[in-house]
Design a protein around this motif. Structure first.
Motif, short mmCIF file in Angstrom:
data_model
loop_
_atom_site.label_atom_id
_atom_site.label_comp_id
_atom_site.label_asym_id
_atom_site.label_seq_id
_atom_site.Cartn_x
_atom_site.Cartn_y
_atom_site.Cartn_z
N LEU A 35 89.58 0.00 87.84
CA LEU A 35 88.21 -0.23 87.37
C LEU A 35 88.18 -1.34 86.32
O LEU A 35 87.29 -2.20 86.33
CB LEU A 35 87.64 1.06 86.80
CG LEU A 35 87.50 2.20 87.81
CD1 LEU A 35 87.08 3.49 87.11
CD2 LEU A 35 86.49 1.84 88.91
N THR A 36 89.15 -1.33 85.42
CA THR A 36 89.23 -2.40 84.42
C THR A 36 89.49 -3.74 85.10
O THR A 36 88.94 -4.78 84.71
CB THR A 36 90.34 -2.10 83.41
OG1 THR A 36 90.08 -0.84 82.77
CG2 THR A 36 90.45 -3.19 82.36
N LEU A 42 85.12 -9.54 87.82
CA LEU A 42 83.70 -9.89 87.86
C LEU A 42 83.44 -11.11 86.98
O LEU A 42 82.68 -12.02 87.35
CB LEU A 42 82.86 -8.72 87.37
CG LEU A 42 82.21 -7.81 88.41
CD1 LEU A 42 81.43 -6.70 87.71
CD2 LEU A 42 81.28 -8.59 89.34
N LEU A 43 84.05 -11.12 85.82
CA LEU A 43 83.85 -12.23 84.89
C LEU A 43 84.63 -13.48 85.33
O LEU A 43 84.11 -14.60 85.25
CB LEU A 43 84.26 -11.81 83.48
CG LEU A 43 83.50 -10.59 82.93
CD1 LEU A 43 83.99 -10.26 81.53
CD2 LEU A 43 82.00 -10.84 82.93
N ALA A 44 85.85 -13.27 85.80
CA ALA A 44 86.67 -14.40 86.22
C ALA A 44 86.10 -15.09 87.45
O ALA A 44 86.22 -16.30 87.62
CB ALA A 44 88.11 -13.94 86.48
N GLU A 45 85.49 -14.30 88.34
CA GLU A 45 84.94 -14.83 89.59
C GLU A 45 83.42 -14.99 89.50
O GLU A 45 82.72 -14.99 90.51
CB GLU A 45 85.30 -13.92 90.75
CG GLU A 45 86.79 -13.76 90.99
CD GLU A 45 87.43 -15.03 91.52
OE1 GLU A 45 86.68 -15.94 91.95
OE2 GLU A 45 88.67 -15.13 91.52
N LEU A 80 75.36 -9.60 85.68
CA LEU A 80 76.77 -9.55 86.04
C LEU A 80 77.61 -9.09 84.85
O LEU A 80 78.52 -8.26 85.00
CB LEU A 80 77.22 -10.93 86.54
CG LEU A 80 78.61 -11.02 87.16
CD1 LEU A 80 78.63 -12.06 88.25
CD2 LEU A 80 79.65 -11.35 86.10
N THR A 81 77.29 -9.60 83.68
CA THR A 81 78.00 -9.16 82.47
C THR A 81 77.78 -7.68 82.24
O THR A 81 78.71 -6.95 81.87
CB THR A 81 77.52 -9.97 81.25
OG1 THR A 81 77.81 -11.36 81.47
CG2 THR A 81 78.21 -9.51 79.98
N GLY A 82 76.55 -7.22 82.47
CA GLY A 82 76.26 -5.80 82.34
C GLY A 82 77.04 -4.95 83.32
O GLY A 82 77.51 -3.85 82.98
N MET A 83 77.22 -5.44 84.54
CA MET A 83 78.02 -4.72 85.54
C MET A 83 79.45 -4.57 85.06
O MET A 83 80.06 -3.50 85.20
CB MET A 83 77.97 -5.48 86.88
CG MET A 83 76.62 -5.43 87.57
SD MET A 83 76.43 -6.71 88.85
CE MET A 83 77.73 -6.26 90.01
N ALA A 84 80.00 -5.62 84.47
CA ALA A 84 81.37 -5.56 83.96
C ALA A 84 81.48 -4.56 82.81
O ALA A 84 82.45 -3.79 82.72
CB ALA A 84 81.82 -6.94 83.50
N LEU A 89 83.16 0.96 80.76
CA LEU A 89 82.78 2.29 80.27
C LEU A 89 83.23 3.37 81.24
O LEU A 89 83.69 4.44 80.84
CB LEU A 89 81.27 2.35 80.04
CG LEU A 89 80.75 1.57 78.84
CD1 LEU A 89 79.23 1.52 78.86
CD2 LEU A 89 81.23 2.21 77.55
N LEU A 90 83.09 3.09 82.54
CA LEU A 90 83.52 4.06 83.54
C LEU A 90 85.03 4.26 83.48
O LEU A 90 85.53 5.39 83.60
CB LEU A 90 83.10 3.60 84.94
CG LEU A 90 83.46 4.53 86.11
CD1 LEU A 90 82.81 5.89 85.93
CD2 LEU A 90 83.02 3.91 87.43
#
Length: 413
Positions: A35-36, A42-45, A80-84, A89-90
């Protein structure tokens, strides 16, 4: 249904089933590392994901998609940042206990409840790319393999998210990346195929517009497939006779920050004795959000869900009621039962409303927009289940995606 579509769905289900033991046996550290890793990727891509989403948006806009649906389809840089952040958190959320001691059914024996993964869980959703990550992450956290199916509008974004984010993160964590499958076909028949395989996919999460989701739930039932269906929504707000004007304005404005979501304000009921006092405040708040009121006499059912109306989604139904009991009866009998709130300064009135309303979420001086897995529990959700039977209800998260197994074993072991 064409043979090619059915074959594609079944191949995904078989691949997920073969890979499921890898995830079921993974320890908590490996799961959380996956998950991490998704958050990092997500941020890198970021550029690749946003490019794929931009292509989906351009195609949808050319095909005449409504503003509300386009909002659901859009992945902005901030989203997208929020998704990361949600993935992190998960990853940090506790894993449910796999065994819970219950009792001693006989001398020398003990009873425990064991929590086991379902195995393979399906998910059908439409123009919401973020759901690809939300559901995939929930399945991984609960150690369930999955088969995801989305429509043509979001398929490009979903494929990029799977290829660039989900798959490599799973592989790096030592988990068979085939545990999360995305059906590569956009045809609607793929959804019907997904809910028709009880031997491979015994549970399917359904998210989408009301009628199509209800139809899929009925199709699943014919095949003996269980569903967690999120078909209808629409938040209700009742303004009691003593409702504070400033609080009413805030509630209405905060409930309409997004129009294409299920938990937005949909139906506003005002105590008749307070209508003249409160209506100017309500009208001003609606105007601030560029939302028009639908006033009596209504040419539609009072609980009509505007978020599903591509042409009139910027609408809220407004109606006077004689009091709390009528408001609760309308919310119970003429809406989906998703969520209802009351604006009042009297605790006794709020308690009476809480007891009268039978729906999934009930709110006192708070917007129904809070009925969301992340906002309530700090983790993403797979959807909001409205069933009025025992089982997961409300926002469904990874803690709900298991089956119980009862084990009796020697007390000294």
């Amino acid at each position: 249904m064409t043979d090619e579509v059915a074959k594609a769905v079944r191949e995904c289900a078989l691949a997920a089933r073969r890979a499921a033991p890898s995830l079921a046996a993974a320890d908590g550290a490996a799961v959380d590392a996956a998950l991490t890793g998704m958050a990092d990727r997500l941020l890198a891509e970021r550029a690749a994901v946003l490019d794929a989403n931009a292509a989906d948006i351009a195609k949808a806009r050319d095909e005449g998609m409504s503003a509300g649906l386009l909002d659901r389809l859009t992945v902005t840089d901030a989203r997208l940042t929020g998704m990361a952040e949600q993935l992190r958190l998960l990853a940090g959320a506790p894993h449910p206990e796999r065994e819970i001691p219950l009792s001693s059914p006989a001398e020398g024996l003990r009873l425990v409840e064991r929590r086991r993964p379902v195995g393979v869980i399906g998910a059908n959703y439409e123009a919401r790319p973020n759901v690809t990550v939300d559901v995939a992450s929930q399945l991984v956290k609960s150690r369930n393999a999955g088969v995801l199916r989305t429509g043509s509008a979001a398929l490009g974004s979903a494929q990029r998210l799977l290829e660039k984010v989900v798959v490599p993160a799973l592989a790096e964590a030592g988990i068979d990346a085939d545990v999360v499958q995305l059906v590569p076909r956009a045809e609607r028949e793929a959804a019907a195929a997904l809910v028709g395989q009880p031997d491979l996919v015994p549970l399917v999460i359904l998210r989408g517009s009301g009628e199509s989701t209800r139809s899929l739930a009925a199709e699943a039932a014919r095949h003996g497939v269980r569903t967690l269906a999120h078909a209808d929504g629409g938040g209700v707000l009742y303004l009691a006779e003593d409702a504070d004007q400033g609080r009413v304005r805030t509630l209405v404005v905060d409930s309409l920050d997004r129009l294409g979501v299920c938990n937005r304000l949909n139906l506003l009921l005002i105590h008749a004795a307070a209508y003249d006092r409160l209506w100017p405040v309500v009208a001003d708040a609606l105007a601030e959000r560029d939302v028009r009121p639908s006033l009596p006499p209504h040419d539609h059912p009072i609980g009509y869900e505007w978020a599903l109306d591509a042409d009139r989604e910027a609408t809220v139904t407004v109606a006077p009621v004689d009091g709390l009991r009528e408001a609760a009866a309308i919310a119970n009998e003429r809406t989906s039962g998703l969520a209802a709130g009351i604006a009042t300064e009297d605790p006794a009135t709020a308690a009476e409303f809480f007891d009268a309303y039978e729906g999934t979420g009930v709110f006192w001086n708070a917007p129904t927009r809070l009925l969301d897995g992340f906002k309530l529990f700090g983790v993403p959700e797979t959807g909001i289940n409205l069933d009025r039977v025992p089982g997961p209800r409300g926002p469904v998260t990874y803690t709900d995606l298991y089956v119980r197994q009862y084990a009796v074993l020697p007390a000294n072991l």
